[in-house]
Design an enzyme around this catalytic site. Structure first.
Site, mmCIF file in Angstrom:
data_model
loop_
_atom_site.group_PDB
_atom_site.id
_atom_site.type_symbol
_atom_site.label_atom_id
_atom_site.label_comp_id
_atom_site.label_asym_id
_atom_site.label_seq_id
_atom_site.Cartn_x
_atom_site.Cartn_y
_atom_site.Cartn_z
ATOM 1 N N GLU A 47 -63.222 -33.807 77.675
ATOM 2 C CA GLU A 47 -63.451 -35.185 77.498
ATOM 3 C C GLU A 47 -65.029 -35.287 77.119
ATOM 4 O OE1 GLU A 47 -62.140 -39.848 78.048
ATOM 5 O OE2 GLU A 47 -62.694 -38.926 79.978
ATOM 6 N N GLY A 49 -67.987 -37.808 76.776
ATOM 7 C CA GLY A 49 -68.150 -39.166 77.324
ATOM 8 C C GLY A 49 -67.676 -39.476 78.684
ATOM 9 N N VAL A 50 -68.819 -39.173 79.561
ATOM 10 C CA VAL A 50 -68.048 -39.185 81.174
ATOM 11 C C VAL A 50 -68.493 -40.683 81.845
ATOM 12 C CG1 VAL A 50 -68.978 -38.397 83.258
ATOM 13 C CG2 VAL A 50 -68.747 -36.691 81.527
ATOM 14 N N GLN A 93 -73.712 -34.032 71.892
ATOM 15 C CA GLN A 93 -72.435 -33.665 71.253
ATOM 16 C C GLN A 93 -72.550 -33.629 69.608
ATOM 17 O OE1 GLN A 93 -70.161 -37.759 71.488
ATOM 18 N NE2 GLN A 93 -68.780 -36.301 70.536
ATOM 19 N N ASP A 115 -64.485 -39.449 73.399
ATOM 20 C CA ASP A 115 -65.022 -40.722 73.683
ATOM 21 C C ASP A 115 -66.420 -40.583 74.095
ATOM 22 O OD1 ASP A 115 -64.657 -43.605 74.399
ATOM 23 O OD2 ASP A 115 -64.045 -43.012 76.442
ATOM 24 N N HIS A 118 -69.720 -41.964 69.698
ATOM 25 C CA HIS A 118 -69.027 -42.575 68.679
ATOM 26 C C HIS A 118 -69.878 -42.902 67.413
ATOM 27 C CE1 HIS A 118 -66.106 -43.225 71.533
ATOM 28 N NE2 HIS A 118 -66.647 -44.035 72.238
ATOM 29 N N ASP A 144 -62.083 -44.682 69.748
ATOM 30 C CA ASP A 144 -63.196 -45.828 69.024
ATOM 31 C C ASP A 144 -63.539 -45.592 67.485
ATOM 32 O OD1 ASP A 144 -62.653 -46.617 71.640
ATOM 33 O OD2 ASP A 144 -64.659 -46.551 72.219
HETATM 34 C C1 SAM Z 1 -67.680 -44.898 76.111
HETATM 35 S S1 SAM Z 1 -68.428 -44.220 77.435
HETATM 36 C C2 SAM Z 1 -67.498 -43.063 77.738
HETATM 37 C C3 SAM Z 1 -66.380 -43.682 78.705
HETATM 38 C C4 SAM Z 1 -65.446 -42.872 79.545
HETATM 39 N N1 SAM Z 1 -64.907 -41.807 78.937
HETATM 40 C C5 SAM Z 1 -64.436 -43.703 80.131
HETATM 41 O O1 SAM Z 1 -63.302 -43.928 79.677
HETATM 42 O O2 SAM Z 1 -64.828 -44.594 81.234
HETATM 43 C C6 SAM Z 1 -69.706 -43.231 76.395
HETATM 44 C C7 SAM Z 1 -70.466 -41.900 76.836
HETATM 45 O O3 SAM Z 1 -70.873 -41.190 75.928
HETATM 46 C C8 SAM Z 1 -72.194 -40.910 76.209
HETATM 47 N N2 SAM Z 1 -72.977 -40.357 74.969
HETATM 48 C C9 SAM Z 1 -73.686 -41.072 74.117
HETATM 49 N N3 SAM Z 1 -74.024 -40.347 73.370
HETATM 50 C C10 SAM Z 1 -73.804 -39.065 73.489
HETATM 51 C C11 SAM Z 1 -73.903 -37.880 72.992
HETATM 52 N N4 SAM Z 1 -74.602 -37.826 71.900
HETATM 53 N N5 SAM Z 1 -73.605 -36.848 73.581
HETATM 54 C C12 SAM Z 1 -73.059 -36.761 74.271
HETATM 55 N N6 SAM Z 1 -72.422 -38.022 75.096
HETATM 56 C C13 SAM Z 1 -73.007 -39.242 74.693
HETATM 57 C C14 SAM Z 1 -72.835 -41.917 76.826
HETATM 58 O O4 SAM Z 1 -73.955 -41.480 77.487
HETATM 59 C C15 SAM Z 1 -71.586 -42.611 77.717
HETATM 60 O O5 SAM Z 1 -71.660 -42.127 79.049
#
Ligand code: SAM
Length: 224
Positions: A47, A49-50, A93, A115, A118, A144
């Site tokens: 997954e 987005g942590v 990512q 996730d 986006h 999303d």
């Molecule tokens: C919507 S949250 C994830 C929500 C989680 N999956 C949940 O269901 O609770 C989006 C996450 O994507 C991460 N993020 C943003 N840009 C990113 C990137 N370029 N590569 C990896 N992760 C990224 C952010 O740090 C954030 O923690």
């Protein structure tokens, strides 16, 4: 063995008192529809987005102890959310070299759930680099996708370069077997590997499978 103690991830989500997670409610039907046959199996899941780590725990609970769950996030604080049965990898990512290293590390993938951040570039890079790493029968779920319509993410109605417009082109590639314009519309790796695309509000689910040239047959007696 196994913690298959909830019937649906929605139940876990709505009763969660642990690490926070953030999902749109209508996603849970989609998860159930596409993921339920993998429950209890030895599957390799990533997954993107942590965030606070809640969804990784939900996947652990839903898929069971045999599943290998890897979360990916750009925020280095998320590394502290790794725990028994949940790996966390820190990286961007949108960075294709990082995605290739990740793929080499995790091996053949059964399910990707995007996730993450986006943005269009993130979604497209992640799909292009990891789709070849999904095993036949596996799934790539992008969520999303409303960001394809939101300017702050690079989106806009029919705007070139959005993930939704990109996915529409993949519909064409799925049908390239039937092209009458061989110079500009040809069979490619997507034609041969996208078994199905399921389009929902804000979500697309791609099924991977080996696709051979379609065969059309007419069998039986003519009526006229
Ligand atoms: C919507 S949250 C994830 C929500 C989680 N999956 C949940 O269901 O609770 C989006 C996450 O994507 C991460 N993020 C943003 N840009 C990113 C990137 N370029 N590569 C990896 N992760 C990224 C952010 O740090 C954030 O923690």
């Amino acid at each position: 063995m196994g913690s298959l103690n909830v019937s649906r991830p929605e139940t876990y989500f709505l009763t969660n008192e642990g690490r926070r997670m953030d999902k749109w409610l209508h996603y849970f039907d989609i998860y159930e529809r596409h993921f339920s046959s993998y429950r209890g199996a030895k599957v390799n899941i990533i997954e993107f987005g942590v965030s606070h780590g809640g969804s990784l725990r939900m996947w652990r609970d839903y898929f069971g102890q045999q599943a290998r769950i890897t979360g990916v996030d750009i925020d280095s604080r998320c590394a502290s959310l790794a725990e028994d049965g949940i790996d966390v990898v820190i990286g961007d990512q949108e960075n294709r070299a990082f995605l290739n290293d990740l793929a080499a590390k995790v091996g053949e993938i059964d399910i990707v759930i995007d996730d993450g951040g986006h943005t269009m570039a993130q979604q497209i890079a992640t799909f292009e680099e990891l789709w070849p790493r999904i095993r036949d029968g596996g799934i790539f779920l992008v969520e999303d996708l409303h960001t394809s319509y939101w300017p702050q993410y690079g989106g806009g109605y029919k705007r070139p370069g959005t993930f939704v417009e990109y996915a529409k082109n993949l519909v064409d590639q799925q049908n390239a077997w039937h092209s009458r314009e061989s110079g500009q519309f040809t069979i490619d790796d997507y034609t041969r590997s996208i078994y199905g695309m399921h389009v929902y509000d804000s979500v697309i689910v791609f099924d991977k499978g080996t696709i051979n040239k379609p065969i059309n047959l007419a069998i039986g007696k003519p009526s006229f």
